[in-house]
Design a protein around this motif. Structure first.
Motif, PDB file in Angstrom:
ATOM      1  N   ARG A  10      14.976   5.634  -1.666  1.00  0.00           N
ATOM      2  CA  ARG A  10      15.241   6.526  -3.740  1.00  0.00           C
ATOM      3  C   ARG A  10      13.882   5.341  -4.208  1.00  0.00           C
ATOM      4  O   ARG A  10      13.429   4.352  -4.001  1.00  0.00           O
ATOM      5  CB  ARG A  10      16.328   6.197  -4.146  1.00  0.00           C
ATOM      6  N   VAL A  11      12.943   5.929  -5.248  1.00  0.00           N
ATOM      7  CA  VAL A  11      11.898   5.285  -5.871  1.00  0.00           C
ATOM      8  C   VAL A  11      12.487   5.339  -7.091  1.00  0.00           C
ATOM      9  O   VAL A  11      12.713   6.912  -7.377  1.00  0.00           O
ATOM     10  CB  VAL A  11      10.751   6.013  -5.817  1.00  0.00           C
TER      11      VAL A  11
ATOM     12  N   THR B 136       0.617  -1.283   0.223  1.00  0.00           N
ATOM     13  CA  THR B 136       0.051  -0.251   0.243  1.00  0.00           C
ATOM     14  C   THR B 136       1.050   1.331   0.004  1.00  0.00           C
ATOM     15  O   THR B 136       2.258   1.447  -0.228  1.00  0.00           O
ATOM     16  CB  THR B 136      -1.347   0.180   1.403  1.00  0.00           C
ATOM     17  N   LEU B 137       0.292   2.148  -0.340  1.00  0.00           N
ATOM     18  CA  LEU B 137       0.921   4.112  -0.199  1.00  0.00           C
ATOM     19  C   LEU B 137       1.725   3.516   1.291  1.00  0.00           C
ATOM     20  O   LEU B 137       2.585   4.381   1.405  1.00  0.00           O
ATOM     21  CB  LEU B 137       0.184   4.658  -0.533  1.00  0.00           C
ATOM     22  N   ALA B 138       0.873   3.126   2.270  1.00  0.00           N
ATOM     23  CA  ALA B 138       1.529   3.249   3.584  1.00  0.00           C
ATOM     24  C   ALA B 138       3.125   2.583   3.800  1.00  0.00           C
ATOM     25  O   ALA B 138       4.326   3.026   4.692  1.00  0.00           O
ATOM     26  CB  ALA B 138       0.809   2.911   5.073  1.00  0.00           C
ATOM     27  N   LEU B 139       3.449   1.753   2.496  1.00  0.00           N
ATOM     28  CA  LEU B 139       4.909   1.191   2.612  1.00  0.00           C
ATOM     29  C   LEU B 139       5.510   1.811   1.868  1.00  0.00           C
ATOM     30  O   LEU B 139       6.820   2.114   2.010  1.00  0.00           O
ATOM     31  CB  LEU B 139       4.818  -0.552   2.892  1.00  0.00           C
ATOM     32  N   LEU B 140       4.828   1.634  -0.025  1.00  0.00           N
ATOM     33  CA  LEU B 140       5.354   2.297  -0.470  1.00  0.00           C
ATOM     34  C   LEU B 140       5.635   3.992  -0.451  1.00  0.00           C
ATOM     35  O   LEU B 140       7.020   4.655  -1.209  1.00  0.00           O
ATOM     36  CB  LEU B 140       4.805   2.051  -1.883  1.00  0.00           C
TER      37      LEU B 140
ATOM     38  N   VAL C 171       2.831   8.152  -5.238  1.00  0.00           N
ATOM     39  CA  VAL C 171       3.583   7.499  -4.788  1.00  0.00           C
ATOM     40  C   VAL C 171       5.471   8.384  -4.541  1.00  0.00           C
ATOM     41  O   VAL C 171       5.207   9.327  -4.719  1.00  0.00           O
ATOM     42  CB  VAL C 171       5.043   6.024  -5.729  1.00  0.00           C
ATOM     43  N   ARG C 172       5.244   8.632  -2.597  1.00  0.00           N
ATOM     44  CA  ARG C 172       7.047   9.251  -2.583  1.00  0.00           C
ATOM     45  C   ARG C 172       8.206   9.356  -2.484  1.00  0.00           C
ATOM     46  O   ARG C 172       7.428   8.366  -1.895  1.00  0.00           O
ATOM     47  CB  ARG C 172       6.051  10.531  -1.345  1.00  0.00           C
ATOM     48  N   ALA C 173       9.054   9.529  -2.450  1.00  0.00           N
ATOM     49  CA  ALA C 173      10.777   9.441  -1.820  1.00  0.00           C
ATOM     50  C   ALA C 173      10.922  10.075  -0.435  1.00  0.00           C
ATOM     51  O   ALA C 173      10.604  10.667  -0.560  1.00  0.00           O
ATOM     52  CB  ALA C 173      11.260   9.135  -3.459  1.00  0.00           C
ATOM     53  N   LEU C 174      11.846   8.942   0.773  1.00  0.00           N
ATOM     54  CA  LEU C 174      12.443   9.989   1.202  1.00  0.00           C
ATOM     55  C   LEU C 174      13.405  10.131   1.446  1.00  0.00           C
ATOM     56  O   LEU C 174      13.637  11.550   1.617  1.00  0.00           O
ATOM     57  CB  LEU C 174      12.494   8.193   2.775  1.00  0.00           C
ATOM     58  N   GLU C 175      13.680  10.409   0.253  1.00  0.00           N
ATOM     59  CA  GLU C 175      15.418  10.942  -0.458  1.00  0.00           C
ATOM     60  C   GLU C 175      14.781  11.525  -1.382  1.00  0.00           C
ATOM     61  O   GLU C 175      14.447  10.642  -2.163  1.00  0.00           O
ATOM     62  CB  GLU C 175      15.674  10.175   0.026  1.00  0.00           C
ATOM     63  N   GLY C 176      15.064  12.878  -1.749  1.00  0.00           N
ATOM     64  CA  GLY C 176      15.032  13.159  -3.394  1.00  0.00           C
ATOM     65  C   GLY C 176      13.152  13.005  -3.524  1.00  0.00           C
ATOM     66  O   GLY C 176      12.485  12.623  -3.299  1.00  0.00           O
ATOM     67  N   LYS C 177      13.326  13.745  -5.019  1.00  0.00           N
ATOM     68  CA  LYS C 177      11.845  13.161  -5.333  1.00  0.00           C
ATOM     69  C   LYS C 177      11.935  11.938  -6.131  1.00  0.00           C
ATOM     70  O   LYS C 177      13.426  10.740  -6.763  1.00  0.00           O
ATOM     71  CB  LYS C 177      11.614  13.977  -7.040  1.00  0.00           C
TER      72      LYS C 177
END
Ligand code: 6PG
Length: 244
Positions: free
Chosen positions: A194-195, A185-189, A225-231
């Motif tokens: 990095r994505v 889910t988006l909660a984990l994605l 979907v977001r990334a923790l680091e950067g886009k």
């Protein structure tokens, strides 16, 4: 190389082969960045057909690389079929990456598509909690594809699974067969350092334009979907980028 457009970094390559070569090199680099920082890398694999070329290049380039032994292999989604079914994402990844690299079974975290969808989702969530703990999960590199309707993993437009904010893994339904799926889910994605999105071919141009359009991106699963680091980085060939 590449442009930052809104919430994404966009890399447009000449053709699928060039994309596979360059994306494979970037995958290898990002995994090693995580291993240097965290002693391991949790690598979430995309299904479908687009990533196969990237996996094949990773396998051919990296067969002797010792750092692969620090990588844990996870899946963003799975079709509810047996693991040897031709529609299985696990089968595609096993054939193109895991077997050629000789990855030890204990580092491959397969979604058990042979189980009933809800049972497979619950079992996978338990396995991920065992791997990452239940508080602040961190994935290292997440690969995702893009459907022509803007879906990603097995999060389809309008699906209730898009609104799941607590569970990490749920059963979902695809409009195209195999209809029963299991998906992160988006909660984990949204918990990946990095994505990388991968999309090639003219058939994806409309969805890519809808998700990355600089004017008013549509609220599609891939947009969220977001990334923790950067886009998130979008790896596109010219055909898929035609509407940008
Ligand atoms: C799946 C994937 C799905 C896929 C897209 C694109 O299980 O099918 O998770 O999200 O990435 O549908 O598929 P192609 O790469 O085959 O175009």
């Amino acid at each position: 190389m590449g442009d930052d457009v809104g919430g994404a970094r966009i890399l447009v390559l000449a053709d699928p082969d060039t994309l596979a070569n360059q994306a494979a090199a970037a995958v290898a680099e990002e995994l090693q960045v995580s291993i240097r920082a965290r002693k391991r890398a949790l690598f979430v694999l995309a299904g479908g057909s687009t990533p196969r070329g990237v996996y094949e290049r990773l396998a051919s380039a990296g067969a002797a690389a010792p750092w692969w032994s620090a990588v844990e292999f996870l899946f963003g989604d799975e079709r509810c079929v047996p693991p040897d079914d031709e529609a299985s994402n696990y089968r595609m990844v096993r054939e193109s990456l895991l077997d050629p690299l000789g990855i030890a079974a204990e580092r491959v975290h397969r979604i058990r598509g042979e189980l009933a969808p809800a049972e497979a989702a619950a079992a996978y969530e338990r396995e991920l909690v065992e791997l990452m703990g239940s508080e602040t999960p961190q994935l290292d590199l997440l690969l995702l594809g893009l459907g022509e309707d803007g879906h990603t993993a097995s999060l389809f437009p309008g699906s209730t699974s898009l609104e799941e904010t607590t569970r990490w893994v749920v059963a979902s339904r695809s409009p195209v067969a195999p209809h029963d799926r299991v998906t992160l889910t988006l909660a984990l994605l949204g918990r990946a350092r990095r994505v990388f999105f991968l999309a090639t071919g003219r058939a994806k141009a409309a969805a890519v334009g809808a998700v990355l359009g600089s004017t008013s991106p549509q609220d599609l699963p891939a947009t969220r979907v977001r990334a923790l680091e950067g886009k998130p980085t979008w790896w596109l060939d010219r055909a898929a980028a035609a509407n940008l």
